[in-house]
Design a protein around this motif. Sequence first.
Motif, PDB file in Angstrom:
ATOM      1  N   LEU A  92      -0.855  -0.107  -4.247  1.00 56.04           N
ATOM      2  CA  LEU A  92      -2.091   0.483  -3.748  1.00 56.04           C
ATOM      3  C   LEU A  92      -3.312  -0.256  -4.296  1.00 56.04           C
ATOM      4  O   LEU A  92      -4.307  -0.455  -3.586  1.00 56.04           O
ATOM      5  CB  LEU A  92      -2.157   1.965  -4.134  1.00 56.04           C
ATOM      6  N   ALA A  93      -3.245  -0.667  -5.557  1.00 55.85           N
ATOM      7  CA  ALA A  93      -4.363  -1.385  -6.168  1.00 55.85           C
ATOM      8  C   ALA A  93      -4.598  -2.724  -5.484  1.00 55.85           C
ATOM      9  O   ALA A  93      -5.737  -3.092  -5.160  1.00 55.85           O
ATOM     10  CB  ALA A  93      -4.109  -1.590  -7.660  1.00 55.85           C
ATOM     11  N   LEU A  94      -3.530  -3.470  -5.240  1.00 51.64           N
ATOM     12  CA  LEU A  94      -3.672  -4.770  -4.586  1.00 51.64           C
ATOM     13  C   LEU A  94      -4.187  -4.612  -3.156  1.00 51.64           C
ATOM     14  O   LEU A  94      -5.028  -5.394  -2.697  1.00 51.64           O
ATOM     15  CB  LEU A  94      -2.332  -5.504  -4.598  1.00 51.64           C
TER      16      LEU A  94
ATOM     17  N   LEU B 290       8.768   7.630 -12.990  1.00 49.92           N
ATOM     18  CA  LEU B 290       7.528   7.037 -13.483  1.00 49.92           C
ATOM     19  C   LEU B 290       7.450   5.532 -13.251  1.00 49.92           C
ATOM     20  O   LEU B 290       6.404   5.030 -12.801  1.00 49.92           O
ATOM     21  CB  LEU B 290       7.336   7.386 -14.966  1.00 49.92           C
ATOM     22  N   PRO B 291       8.500   4.750 -13.515  1.00 45.36           N
ATOM     23  CA  PRO B 291       8.416   3.320 -13.180  1.00 45.36           C
ATOM     24  C   PRO B 291       8.148   3.095 -11.690  1.00 45.36           C
ATOM     25  O   PRO B 291       7.412   2.181 -11.311  1.00 45.36           O
ATOM     26  CB  PRO B 291       9.785   2.775 -13.607  1.00 45.36           C
ATOM     27  N   GLY B 292       8.750   3.930 -10.830  1.00 47.10           N
ATOM     28  CA  GLY B 292       8.498   3.809  -9.396  1.00 47.10           C
ATOM     29  C   GLY B 292       7.064   4.134  -9.039  1.00 47.10           C
ATOM     30  O   GLY B 292       6.466   3.506  -8.148  1.00 47.10           O
ATOM     31  N   LEU B 293       6.485   5.117  -9.729  1.00 49.13           N
ATOM     32  CA  LEU B 293       5.071   5.451  -9.509  1.00 49.13           C
ATOM     33  C   LEU B 293       4.162   4.284  -9.891  1.00 49.13           C
ATOM     34  O   LEU B 293       3.179   4.005  -9.205  1.00 49.13           O
ATOM     35  CB  LEU B 293       4.682   6.684 -10.335  1.00 49.13           C
ATOM     36  N   ILE B 294       4.498   3.609 -10.977  1.00 46.61           N
ATOM     37  CA  ILE B 294       3.691   2.461 -11.392  1.00 46.61           C
ATOM     38  C   ILE B 294       3.764   1.355 -10.344  1.00 46.61           C
ATOM     39  O   ILE B 294       2.749   0.734  -9.994  1.00 46.61           O
ATOM     40  CB  ILE B 294       4.166   1.933 -12.766  1.00 46.61           C
ATOM     41  N   ASP B 295       4.967   1.111  -9.816  1.00 46.80           N
ATOM     42  CA  ASP B 295       5.110   0.100  -8.762  1.00 46.80           C
ATOM     43  C   ASP B 295       4.253   0.462  -7.547  1.00 46.80           C
ATOM     44  O   ASP B 295       3.595  -0.398  -6.957  1.00 46.80           O
ATOM     45  CB  ASP B 295       6.577  -0.022  -8.335  1.00 46.80           C
ATOM     46  N   LEU B 296       4.266   1.743  -7.165  1.00 50.43           N
ATOM     47  CA  LEU B 296       3.451   2.194  -6.032  1.00 50.43           C
ATOM     48  C   LEU B 296       1.974   2.033  -6.340  1.00 50.43           C
ATOM     49  O   LEU B 296       1.196   1.575  -5.488  1.00 50.43           O
ATOM     50  CB  LEU B 296       3.772   3.658  -5.720  1.00 50.43           C
TER      51      LEU B 296
END
Length: 300
Positions: free
Chosen positions: A167-169, A157-163
């Motif tokens: 993607l957002a930026l 989950l922390p890795g998903l947030i980083d991804l």
Amino acid sequence: MSEEPSGDAESRRSPPSEAFAALSSPLRVDILRELSAQQRQLGDDSLGFADLRRRVDVEDSGRFRYHLKQLQDTFVQKTDAGYRLTHAGHRVIAAILAGTFTGDQSLGPVELDSECPECHRPAVATYEDGRCLVSCANDHTLFTWSVPPNATASLDLPGLIDLAELLALQAVEQALAGVCPECFDPVSSQIRTAEAARPAFQGDCESCGAQIAGPVDLCLLVDPEVAAFCHRHGHSPQDDHVWESPFVRDDAELVVLDDDPVQIEYTLTLDGESLSGEISENGHITVHRTGSTEGQSDAP
């Protein structure tokens, strides 16, 4: 100079309901999978009729030809070398492989090594229905973005947030350039000042309906000059979460100079050095001045 599509080209387009009806058979999806695998594995984007039928494992030639015909023009193109995916075929099989239409993963809640900048409670991440959400116990939404379900196979989950932050930026950067990150058609962007306590960025695509939205901080974070300034003082999107950026702390000041058209002045001070400029109504950044807050002269 652009060329408008001819009437003949328009008449060959299938209605969306017919196009997606072509995917109702598992055999047709298998055809798209094999054409996609051919390009990924061998770099050759075409397969002959016999080779494609053998890969899909269909003995009845007439049955296979019928199903292949249903995909032609929309998802599959016939060439002198055989059959290959169209652009729409590439997009739809990529979505299928990513689990966009069929994935059903739920993860979390998990506390992150971060806190809410508003109430200083732990930041908590969840993933459900393809959406990453970071909030806190007081229901302050810190960040949200969509990530395809296939990413859960290799990331915690922390890795998903980083991804999701990456993607957002990238999406904000594309929207500021006038390009939709989903369909690549033109996008219009604007800064809103009335709906929330902090100004917000929004990009809208009239073609596919995609909406890119977030705090105005994201526009500053993707600006090369501002990002370089932050990086020089130990802050970067690679090391910090977007809700931890200097623009949400006392290091930065945002002043709305005008609402119509929107004009915002920003000043960011880190380690005794300041950066200032303006944010236009469509989210574009200008840098007017950098200098020391300790009496040194400004640099152009």
